[in-house]
Scaffold this motif. Structure first.
Motif, mmCIF file in Angstrom:
data_model
loop_
_atom_site.group_PDB
_atom_site.id
_atom_site.type_symbol
_atom_site.label_atom_id
_atom_site.label_comp_id
_atom_site.label_asym_id
_atom_site.label_seq_id
_atom_site.Cartn_x
_atom_site.Cartn_y
_atom_site.Cartn_z
ATOM 1 N N THR A 443 -25.808 -62.702 20.018
ATOM 2 C CA THR A 443 -26.331 -61.830 21.076
ATOM 3 C C THR A 443 -26.019 -62.371 22.469
ATOM 4 O OG1 THR A 443 -28.443 -63.010 21.084
ATOM 5 C CG2 THR A 443 -28.262 -61.101 19.631
ATOM 6 N N LEU A 444 -25.502 -63.597 22.556
ATOM 7 C CA LEU A 444 -25.388 -64.261 23.844
ATOM 8 C C LEU A 444 -24.041 -63.995 24.510
ATOM 9 C CD1 LEU A 444 -26.955 -67.720 22.934
ATOM 10 C CD2 LEU A 444 -28.063 -65.766 24.039
ATOM 11 N N PRO A 445 -24.035 -63.544 25.755
ATOM 12 C CA PRO A 445 -22.782 -63.420 26.491
ATOM 13 C C PRO A 445 -22.056 -64.766 26.557
ATOM 14 C CG PRO A 445 -24.560 -62.306 27.656
ATOM 15 C CD PRO A 445 -25.196 -63.071 26.537
ATOM 16 N N ASN A 446 -20.753 -64.705 26.542
ATOM 17 C CA ASN A 446 -19.846 -65.860 26.626
ATOM 18 C C ASN A 446 -19.689 -66.630 25.311
ATOM 19 O OD1 ASN A 446 -19.348 -65.415 29.387
ATOM 20 N ND2 ASN A 446 -21.116 -66.657 29.985
ATOM 21 N N MET A 447 -20.563 -66.406 24.336
ATOM 22 C CA MET A 447 -20.514 -67.199 23.096
ATOM 23 C C MET A 447 -19.502 -66.622 22.106
ATOM 24 S SD MET A 447 -21.673 -69.794 21.301
ATOM 25 C CE MET A 447 -23.294 -70.337 21.879
ATOM 26 N N ILE A 448 -18.684 -67.496 21.532
ATOM 27 C CA ILE A 448 -17.800 -67.151 20.415
ATOM 28 C C ILE A 448 -18.450 -67.681 19.142
ATOM 29 C CG2 ILE A 448 -15.494 -67.430 19.435
ATOM 30 C CD1 ILE A 448 -15.496 -65.983 22.119
ATOM 31 N N VAL A 449 -18.478 -66.860 18.080
ATOM 32 C CA VAL A 449 -19.127 -67.272 16.838
ATOM 33 C C VAL A 449 -18.189 -67.033 15.658
ATOM 34 C CG1 VAL A 449 -21.154 -67.077 15.360
ATOM 35 C CG2 VAL A 449 -21.373 -66.647 17.824
ATOM 36 N N MET A 450 -17.902 -68.118 14.914
ATOM 37 C CA MET A 450 -17.013 -68.065 13.749
ATOM 38 C C MET A 450 -17.757 -68.543 12.509
ATOM 39 S SD MET A 450 -13.633 -69.995 15.326
ATOM 40 C CE MET A 450 -14.478 -71.485 15.861
ATOM 41 N N SER A 451 -17.200 -68.214 11.342
ATOM 42 C CA SER A 451 -17.734 -68.738 10.089
ATOM 43 C C SER A 451 -16.610 -68.842 9.073
ATOM 44 C CB SER A 451 -18.850 -67.828 9.556
ATOM 45 O OG SER A 451 -19.488 -68.425 8.447
ATOM 46 N N PRO A 452 -16.326 -70.037 8.556
ATOM 47 C CA PRO A 452 -15.207 -70.204 7.627
ATOM 48 C C PRO A 452 -15.551 -69.749 6.220
ATOM 49 C CG PRO A 452 -16.314 -72.300 7.937
ATOM 50 C CD PRO A 452 -16.986 -71.322 8.866
ATOM 51 N N ALA A 453 -14.547 -69.218 5.542
ATOM 52 C CA ALA A 453 -14.727 -68.779 4.155
ATOM 53 C C ALA A 453 -14.599 -69.933 3.163
ATOM 54 C CB ALA A 453 -13.698 -67.705 3.815
ATOM 55 N N ASP A 454 -13.961 -71.018 3.580
ATOM 56 C CA ASP A 454 -13.753 -72.168 2.694
ATOM 57 C C ASP A 454 -13.475 -73.393 3.555
ATOM 58 O OD1 ASP A 454 -10.918 -72.111 3.376
ATOM 59 O OD2 ASP A 454 -10.739 -70.439 1.967
ATOM 60 N N GLU A 455 -13.236 -74.526 2.911
ATOM 61 C CA GLU A 455 -13.067 -75.768 3.651
ATOM 62 C C GLU A 455 -11.761 -75.824 4.439
ATOM 63 O OE1 GLU A 455 -12.485 -76.902 -0.789
ATOM 64 O OE2 GLU A 455 -13.328 -75.266 0.412
ATOM 65 N N ALA A 456 -10.714 -75.132 3.970
ATOM 66 C CA ALA A 456 -9.475 -75.076 4.744
ATOM 67 C C ALA A 456 -9.677 -74.318 6.050
ATOM 68 C CB ALA A 456 -8.363 -74.432 3.922
ATOM 69 N N GLU A 457 -10.422 -73.217 5.964
ATOM 70 C CA GLU A 457 -10.739 -72.464 7.165
ATOM 71 C C GLU A 457 -11.598 -73.283 8.129
ATOM 72 O OE1 GLU A 457 -10.289 -68.760 8.169
ATOM 73 O OE2 GLU A 457 -8.485 -69.612 7.260
ATOM 74 N N LEU A 458 -12.456 -74.152 7.582
ATOM 75 C CA LEU A 458 -13.270 -75.020 8.433
ATOM 76 C C LEU A 458 -12.387 -75.971 9.241
ATOM 77 C CD1 LEU A 458 -15.930 -76.148 9.473
ATOM 78 C CD2 LEU A 458 -16.111 -77.513 7.370
ATOM 79 N N VAL A 459 -11.328 -76.479 8.624
ATOM 80 C CA VAL A 459 -10.386 -77.326 9.352
ATOM 81 C C VAL A 459 -9.784 -76.556 10.525
ATOM 82 C CG1 VAL A 459 -8.187 -78.576 9.202
ATOM 83 C CG2 VAL A 459 -9.868 -78.768 7.346
#
Length: 641
Positions: A443-459
């Motif tokens: 909900t916050l302006p300026n914030m980017i929010v991600m979520s990885p599907a697996d550990e490779a995506e986390l890298v």
């Protein structure tokens, strides 16, 4: 399997009233039996062990001296409350602790009248005990509020905020400082034990009160000087000047494992007219169990183990944990980028920051249980050109929300939030679940929010966050191990706000965010088998959304289903808002959102929790079929051509 230890005294103690029937000389044996019974129970279930071992004698003494539950005994954090649970009618249930359908690993109001306040987050005990104490004072009830705080909880500002406000409680408030990491004062011994008994005695307190009355009759400056002289003389002898300055009468330090010291001091404190009082008790985490005493972490948290040897059940080898993937990736990135720093709030090993700290000790900061400070500290680092990563559990980042808003987002500072324990967390239950971060961050302006599907995506997301300097960015990932996918040798910088299609179809579109992607793929297999060609997209970002991808899938498929391991207000809400704002809903598009239910889910195996939350493959298939109004034969009704 070893046989259950013999506990002849404990067998006759079900509640504290039974305990108070014992003679003082029997309490040592009772403590030994409580310790043996707790070790045996936790060896079968796993859980928190070291903290509870350190407060066995203290638990016995408190319930022996004070009139619980009328006197409200509040254990900070709660993982030190296992002996308390054994002594308050839950002994047999201890072998279900942290298991599905069993008792909680923390204190819980709905579980027992002896748990007056639920606690699993740190440093709440003094504030809540103050509330009980003042309420009793206002209503004329005799009960006291007793807070047992320790295990690092005194590093949080909230504890001092409460102490600064505590004088209005008078002698109804007692704080037990369980000093189990290091002694604030010089080592305890015979002299300090004598001093503690002396300064808490009615004779000393009476003389102190008389002296106050006499000096008040004298000139104000004389009274003030005398009071300060007495306070600092006692402070120099016992180490309690800080607490005296906060308005507490300080007693201690005393040996928390010596009942001959504990009992008379607690009796004096109970009967004192002074207040509020702080009793400084020095204990040893893991005390009384040799394997715990020899362990670096004092067996803070354990899996099932052998009581005789202390050897824990071997961990099954499998994919690396998400926290270690993050920590090792960040450490590697920092080899070539001297601006990268890591901040954690008393959870270096729990967040993987210990991996970073080993490689880059000068750029790793453990701020203690002080998430608010940690976030603003990171903001200061960012403002001065560093690239800070604030690695904090989702459930604990809630405590610093104002700092995220005010100190980071409004100023658009590039703080990177590595949010561990997102989603459901198994045995730790509702208090530690990372259910709300998508809602409170996206909900916050300026914030980017991600979520990885697996550990490779986390890298990839760790690297993307490191390279993003245009403002705050967050990525959230679950507790536990990854999927087993190969880790990339070279991370990729992801395009902000762009997802990916991992499976193409033309009838059903599943928009997944985070590690439910595996369940979404399983659901797609089942739907394809029913003649429903299914697309699966890993959106990667909840903010900003990949609007182009979502609009394409929405206009070429009969139904769109969003799947996320978070509460209402996250991905589903943002996709629905997009569909409303762009007129997609007017075209008759069917959208269904799948998210965590609007309840606090109890502790259980994570797979069972997600099944109960209806976020597994079976539930996804069911949601699609209900939306398309299939009959038992799988024939479509009313589906758009």
């Amino acid at each position: 399997m070893t046989s259950r230890p013999e506990t002849p005294l404990l067998d006759h103690v079900d509640v504290p009233a039974d305990l108070r029937k014992l003679r003082p000389e029997q309490l040592r044996q009772l403590s030994d039996e409580v310790r043996a019974d707790m070790i045996d129970a936790v060896s079968q279930t796993g859980g928190h062990l070291g903290a509870g071992l350190g407060v066995v004698e203290l638990s016995v003494a408190l319930h022996y001296i004070f009139n619980t539950p009328e006197d409200r005994l509040i254990w900070d954090v709660g993982h030190q409350a296992y002996p308390h649970k054994i002594l308050t009618g839950r002994r047999e249930q201890m072998r279900t602790i942290r298991q599905g359908g069993g008792i909680s690993g923390f204190t819980k109001r709905s579980e027992s009248e002896y748990d007056p306040f639920g606690a699993a987050h740190s440093s709440t005990s003094i504030s809540s005990a103050l509330g009980f104490a003042v309420a009793n004072k206002l209503s004329g009830n005799p009960g006291k509020g007793i807070a047992v705080i320790g295990d690092g909880a005194m590093s949080a500002g909230m504890a001092y905020e409460a102490m600064n406000n505590a004088q209005q409680a008078g002698n109804r408030l007692i704080v037990i400082l369980n000093d189990n990491d290091m002694s604030i004062a010089p080592p305890v011994g015979g002299l300090s034990a004598y001093l503690a008994r002396a300064v808490s005695s009615s004779e000393y307190l009476g003389l102190r009160s008389l002296a106050k009355r006499v000096t008040k009759k004298l000139h104000r400056r004389v009274h003030s000087a005398a009071a300060k002289a007495e306070e600092y003389a006692r402070g120099m002898a016992t180490g309690g000047t800080l607490f005296e300055e906060l308005g507490f009468y300080y007693v201690g330090p005393i040996d928390g494992h010596n009942l001959d010291h504990l009992i008379p001091v607690l009796e004096n404190v109970r009967d004192s007219e002074q207040g509020p009082i702080l009793v400084h008790v020095v204990t040893k985490k893991g005390h009384g169990y040799a394997p715990a005493e020899a362990s670096a972490d004092k067996y803070h948290g354990v899996t099932k183990f052998d009581v005789i040897s202390g050897e824990m059940a071997p961990k099954t080898k499998g994919p690396p944990s998400y926290q270690n993937v993050f920590g090792e990736t960040l450490a590697k990135l920092a080899e070539t980028d001297g601006r990268i720093c890591a901040i954690t709030a008393a959870m270096p090993s729990g967040t993987g920051v210990d991996k970073f700290a080993k490689a880059h000790p000068d750029r790793a900061f453990d701020v203690g249980i002080a998430e608010q400070h940690g976030v603003t500290f990171a903001a200061g680092l960012a403002a001065q050109g560093m690239r800070p990563f604030a690695a904090i559990y989702s459930t604990f980042l809630q405590r610093a929300y104002d700092q995220v808003v005010h100190d980071v987002c409004i100023q658009n500072l590039p703080v990177r939030f590595a949010i561990d324990r997102a989603g459901l967390v198994g045995a730790d239950g509702a208090t530690h679940a990372g259910s709300f971060d998508l809602t409170y961050l996206a909900t916050l302006p300026n914030m980017i929010v991600m979520s990885p599907a697996d550990e490779a995506e986390l890298v990839h997301m760790t690297y993307t966050a490191a390279e993003y300097d245009d403002g705050p960015i967050a990525f959230r990932y679950p507790r536990g191990n990854g999927t087993g996918i190969d880790l990339p040798d070279t991370p990729i910088r992801l395009e902000i706000g762009k997802g990916r299609v991992v499976r193409e179809g033309n009838k059903v579109a599943i928009l997944s965010l985070g590690t439910r992607l595996h369940e979404a793929m399983k659901a797609a297999d089942e739907l394809d088998a029913k003649g429903l060609s299914t697309t699966v997209a890993d959106l990667r970002f909840v903010k900003p959304l990949d609007e182009q991808l979502i609009r394409r899938l929405a206009t070429t498929h009969d139904i769109v289903v969003t799947v996320e391991e978070a509460a209402i207000g996250g991905l589903g809400a943002h996709v629905l808002t997009l569909a409303s704002d762009t007129g997609l809903l007017d075209a008759g598009l069917k959208i269904r959102t799948m998210r965590l239910p609007d309840v606090f889910q109890d502790h259980d195996d994570p797979a069972k929790q997600y099944r109960e939350a209806e976020l597994d493959a079976e539930a996804i298939v069911k949601k699609v079929l209900e939306a398309l109004r299939h009959n038992d034969l799988g024939v479509e009704r009313g589906v758009r051509a």
